[in-house]
Structures are given as C-alpha cells and as structure tokens.
Design a protein around this motif. Sequence first.
Motif, PDB file in Angstrom:
ATOM      1  N   VAL A 103       0.628  -1.329  -0.009  1.00 14.03           N
ATOM      2  CA  VAL A 103       0.017   0.016  -0.041  1.00 14.03           C
ATOM      3  C   VAL A 103       0.938   1.190  -0.013  1.00 14.03           C
ATOM      4  N   VAL A 104       1.876   1.313   0.712  1.00 14.10           N
ATOM      5  CA  VAL A 104       2.731   2.476   1.112  1.00 14.10           C
ATOM      6  C   VAL A 104       3.809   2.378  -0.163  1.00 14.10           C
ATOM      7  N   ALA A 105       4.396   1.403  -0.675  1.00 16.36           N
ATOM      8  CA  ALA A 105       5.097   1.572  -1.822  1.00 16.36           C
ATOM      9  C   ALA A 105       4.321   2.181  -3.266  1.00 16.36           C
ATOM     10  N   ALA A 106       3.126   1.787  -3.163  1.00 18.59           N
ATOM     11  CA  ALA A 106       2.352   2.178  -4.369  1.00 18.59           C
ATOM     12  C   ALA A 106       1.529   3.411  -4.033  1.00 18.59           C
ATOM     13  N   ASN A 107       1.709   3.848  -2.694  1.00 22.48           N
ATOM     14  CA  ASN A 107       0.926   5.211  -2.591  1.00 22.48           C
ATOM     15  C   ASN A 107      -0.578   5.000  -2.730  1.00 22.48           C
ATOM     16  N   ALA A 108      -1.053   3.862  -2.459  1.00 27.06           N
ATOM     17  CA  ALA A 108      -2.226   3.423  -2.906  1.00 27.06           C
ATOM     18  C   ALA A 108      -3.607   4.192  -1.998  1.00 27.06           C
ATOM     19  N   SER A 109      -4.344   4.769  -2.704  1.00 23.45           N
ATOM     20  CA  SER A 109      -5.294   5.671  -2.008  1.00 23.45           C
ATOM     21  C   SER A 109      -6.678   5.713  -2.725  1.00 23.45           C
ATOM     22  N   GLY A 110      -7.784   5.281  -1.744  1.00 20.83           N
ATOM     23  CA  GLY A 110      -9.234   5.328  -2.581  1.00 20.83           C
ATOM     24  C   GLY A 110     -10.089   6.679  -2.622  1.00 20.83           C
ATOM     25  N   PRO A 111     -11.191   6.327  -2.642  1.00 20.77           N
ATOM     26  CA  PRO A 111     -12.168   7.700  -2.961  1.00 20.77           C
ATOM     27  C   PRO A 111     -12.091   8.716  -1.904  1.00 20.77           C
ATOM     28  N   GLY A 157       4.975   5.722  -3.180  1.00 21.50           N
ATOM     29  CA  GLY A 157       4.715   5.691  -4.399  1.00 21.50           C
ATOM     30  C   GLY A 157       5.853   5.252  -5.648  1.00 21.50           C
ATOM     31  N   SER A 158       7.055   4.944  -4.860  1.00 18.52           N
ATOM     32  CA  SER A 158       8.317   4.707  -5.739  1.00 18.52           C
ATOM     33  C   SER A 158       8.223   3.075  -5.967  1.00 18.52           C
ATOM     34  N   HIS A 159       7.373   2.352  -5.473  1.00 20.20           N
ATOM     35  CA  HIS A 159       6.992   1.047  -5.782  1.00 20.20           C
ATOM     36  C   HIS A 159       8.490   0.322  -5.647  1.00 20.20           C
ATOM     37  N   GLY A 160       9.291   0.503  -4.578  1.00 23.93           N
ATOM     38  CA  GLY A 160      10.296  -0.169  -4.313  1.00 23.93           C
ATOM     39  C   GLY A 160      11.538   0.025  -5.098  1.00 23.93           C
ATOM     40  N   THR A 161      11.464   1.258  -5.880  1.00 21.52           N
ATOM     41  CA  THR A 161      12.891   1.326  -6.959  1.00 21.52           C
ATOM     42  C   THR A 161      13.772   1.990  -6.057  1.00 21.52           C
ATOM     43  N   LEU A 162      13.589   2.639  -4.804  1.00 20.69           N
ATOM     44  CA  LEU A 162      14.325   3.679  -3.985  1.00 20.69           C
ATOM     45  C   LEU A 162      15.023   2.678  -2.935  1.00 20.69           C
ATOM     46  N   ASP A 339      16.469  10.214 -12.335  1.00 22.23           N
ATOM     47  CA  ASP A 339      17.708   9.341 -12.203  1.00 22.23           C
ATOM     48  C   ASP A 339      18.541   9.838 -11.196  1.00 22.23           C
ATOM     49  N   GLY A 340      18.814  11.249 -10.933  1.00 19.52           N
ATOM     50  CA  GLY A 340      19.739  11.319  -9.683  1.00 19.52           C
ATOM     51  C   GLY A 340      19.103  10.552  -8.332  1.00 19.52           C
ATOM     52  N   LEU A 341      18.027  10.761  -8.187  1.00 20.25           N
ATOM     53  CA  LEU A 341      17.662   9.941  -6.903  1.00 20.25           C
ATOM     54  C   LEU A 341      17.718   8.348  -7.036  1.00 20.25           C
ATOM     55  N   ARG A 342      17.735   7.842  -8.194  1.00 20.49           N
ATOM     56  CA  ARG A 342      17.866   6.614  -8.182  1.00 20.49           C
ATOM     57  C   ARG A 342      19.393   5.807  -7.959  1.00 20.49           C
ATOM     58  N   ARG A 343      20.045   6.952  -8.692  1.00 16.91           N
ATOM     59  CA  ARG A 343      21.565   6.804  -8.491  1.00 16.91           C
ATOM     60  C   ARG A 343      22.205   6.962  -7.049  1.00 16.91           C
ATOM     61  N   SER A 344      21.502   7.920  -6.315  1.00 17.15           N
ATOM     62  CA  SER A 344      21.901   8.060  -5.102  1.00 17.15           C
ATOM     63  C   SER A 344      21.524   6.928  -3.885  1.00 17.15           C
ATOM     64  N   PHE A 345      20.232   6.269  -4.285  1.00 21.05           N
ATOM     65  CA  PHE A 345      19.867   5.352  -3.320  1.00 21.05           C
ATOM     66  C   PHE A 345      20.059   3.728  -3.937  1.00 21.05           C
ATOM     67  N   ASP A 346      20.036   3.597  -5.163  1.00 19.08           N
ATOM     68  CA  ASP A 346      20.561   2.388  -5.841  1.00 19.08           C
ATOM     69  C   ASP A 346      21.500   2.398  -6.869  1.00 19.08           C
ATOM     70  N   GLY A 349      21.605  -0.087  -9.236  1.00 13.96           N
ATOM     71  CA  GLY A 349      20.380  -0.343 -10.422  1.00 13.96           C
ATOM     72  C   GLY A 349      19.510  -1.844 -10.111  1.00 13.96           C
ATOM     73  N   ILE A 350      19.662  -2.090  -8.830  1.00 13.11           N
ATOM     74  CA  ILE A 350      19.294  -3.611  -8.671  1.00 13.11           C
ATOM     75  C   ILE A 350      17.701  -3.698  -8.283  1.00 13.11           C
ATOM     76  N   LEU A 351      16.882  -2.633  -7.693  1.00  9.57           N
ATOM     77  CA  LEU A 351      15.899  -2.462  -7.307  1.00  9.57           C
ATOM     78  C   LEU A 351      14.590  -2.332  -8.119  1.00  9.57           C
ATOM     79  N   ASN A 352      14.018  -3.390  -8.484  1.00 10.24           N
ATOM     80  CA  ASN A 352      12.968  -3.450  -9.521  1.00 10.24           C
ATOM     81  C   ASN A 352      13.254  -2.655 -10.740  1.00 10.24           C
ATOM     82  N   PRO A 353      14.376  -2.808 -11.391  1.00 11.14           N
ATOM     83  CA  PRO A 353      14.700  -2.121 -12.751  1.00 11.14           C
ATOM     84  C   PRO A 353      13.715  -2.487 -13.579  1.00 11.14           C
ATOM     85  N   GLY A 354      13.469  -1.377 -14.575  1.00  9.32           N
ATOM     86  CA  GLY A 354      12.499  -1.484 -15.644  1.00  9.32           C
ATOM     87  C   GLY A 354      11.279  -1.190 -15.139  1.00  9.32           C
ATOM     88  N   LEU A 355      10.787  -1.362 -13.766  1.00  8.03           N
ATOM     89  CA  LEU A 355       9.396  -1.189 -13.607  1.00  8.03           C
ATOM     90  C   LEU A 355       8.774  -0.084 -13.894  1.00  8.03           C
TER      91      LEU A 355
END
Length: 358
Positions: A103-111, A157-162, A339-346, A349-355
């Motif tokens: 839920v948190v990784a997707a920032n999933a929010s309803g009505p 909302g980063s879907h596990g990429t950071l 891209d800058g954030l991804r390079r800083s945290f990962d 490029g191993i966390l969910n690459p391509g997603l």
Amino acid sequence: MAPATEAELAEIIADCHARRTPLRIAGGGTRIENPLVAETLSLSRLSGVVTYSPGEMTLIARPGTPLPEIQQMLAAEGQALAFEPPDLRAVLGSNGTPTLGGVVAANASGPRRLAAGACRDHLLGVRFVDGRGRVLKNGGRVMKNVTGLDLSKLLAGSHGTLGILTEVVLKTLPLAPARTTLAFPGIDESTALRIFTTALSTPYEVSGAAHVGGTAFLRLEGLDSQLAYRRDRLLALLAELRPQVTDDAPWEAIRDVAHFAGGGPLWRILCKPTDAPGICVKLRAMGGDCSLDWGGGLVWYRGPGNPRAFVPHATLVRRGGAEGPAFPPLAPAVARLNDGLRRSFDPAGILNPGLMDA
C-alpha cells in the motif's frame, strides 16, 4: 529469497549490490509488479505489528503485514486508515493478500483521498534498506517529529525502486459513525463534473465523488447530528438534478474498481478534473469505457488503444494483452531528478529495474 529480519534483508541487498544482481521486490502480489526480473525478493516474512497506540492514533508495522489484518485491528478500536486503500485483487486476477508495505510503496489511495489526502499524507516515518544494503530511518511517531528532508514521502509511490521498506509509521483516524450518499442516475461525465464542482466548493465535507455506470455519487460521512444538515443542504443546492438519497451506495466496489474486473487492458489516468469529460469522450472513441473518481481527478479506462496519445499521466494497471511500459514517460526535467535519486539510493540499479522506466 524471503528474509525474516531487517538485518538479513540488508545482507542480501548488499550482496546483490556487489554482484549487480537485479531483484523483483514482491509483497502480496496485488499491485503492479515487475515482469522483467526473474529473481524475486519476497517480504512476506517481514510481517507483524510493532506498536499500535489507539490513544495516539499511531500504527507501526512491518511491510509484509496483511492489510485485512491491519484493518480488522483498527476497526476493533473504532479507527481506520483514512486514505481508504483499494483492494485490486479482482481487477488483477490475483489470489494474493494485500500488504501494508505494498500500500505504501504504491501510495494506494481510495475515494476518500479528495477529503483526507493520499497514503503519503498519513505516513509519519519509515525504516528501509536502500540499494547498497544500508538501513535508513526517517520521520518519527508523531507529526511534529518529522523534520528535515522527508524521505517517507519519497518512498511512498516509488514502487520499491528507491528502497525496501522494513517498517512504516502511519497515522490512523477515527471511523466515521455514519454515512450517506446522494446518487444522480442517468447522467454523463460533464454533468457529473458540474455536480462535483458544486458540491466540493461547499463547506459540507464531501468524502467521495465518483461517476460509475452513468450514475454520479456524492458521499457524506460524520456524526448523525450534523450529517442530516449537510445532506439536506446539498439536496437543496442540487435539487434540479433530482438526487436520490441512499445508505447502500457501492463505495467499496468503487474503491476497488470492481466494475472493471475481468479481461482487457485497464488504465489509471490522473488529470485535472475539468479535463475529465473531454478525456472520456476520446477514450470512448477508442472503443472502451471509463469511470471517474476523486471528483474527476482520476479516470479509469478499460479498453483498446493507448491513452498516452492524448494524456501524459496514464498508468497501465492491467495489461490484458496491451504492450509497452506500465508507467508513462517522465518529462525531461523530472526524468533527470528521478535518475539522480535512483543513483543516490540504488547506484547499481538492482531494485525493480525497468518497472518505472518508460
């Protein structure tokens, strides 16, 4: 791989970083997942509530904790996650169980997002492991402790990429004791938008505004003593459209997009509410159907074609035979920041690459 502790997870990530081994981060399998990576890292064993303080309205839990378990625990104390996370199992044809981390990784929010805010607005803090295997912590247990750079909002909302969440701290809110709905059957999106604009500009605290199957819905929640007053004021304001009062509106189905369960591509489109009617005209011209949520700010489309031809923020939630990336391409300036954030945290490029790469 399914680590049982944060330390074990950090060790796995550090090893994968050194070997540049890409990982598919998996929760309950009920959100958008990455089909491009074979090696799966499951968070199912990182489960359980760390602390729940009903008096402080604060919840700390691990990412693999099943969402239904959390909701049941909160309901027993008369509380809930105010952002109303959707359950997309029927839409995605999944037999998995939604998890709090997903839920948190997707920032999933309803009505209720239009009234209470999104998941990230209720996120007070996180612990996570970044792409180098470092254990990081940000935020606190109460809002006043959240100072400096708020990485919690970045992770949502980063879907596990950071980074991979290991603990989340969420604010809970009391359940509304009563609710009612005004229904407006037999109208199109343009009329629905007029209803939404009128109702949401009043002080009557609308907590849901959706248009599904030719019917617009306005939801009101709160205390019985003031709910009737707000309902009657809106009835008078929108009397020309002959609204019907119902206490049995399908808000759970609207939240879960149940009307678009089944086959075919399903798109989630974010837009300015005033653009929604025109977007729906173009979508139907492609041969599909659509619905509105968030007062017109969210359009769901099931059908052929690619909405990205005329809307920039369209995410392919269910492929149903459609091809191409799930997430839309970013504007050049945003892509550079991303891209800058991804390079800083990962950096490897191993966390969910391509997603989330277009």
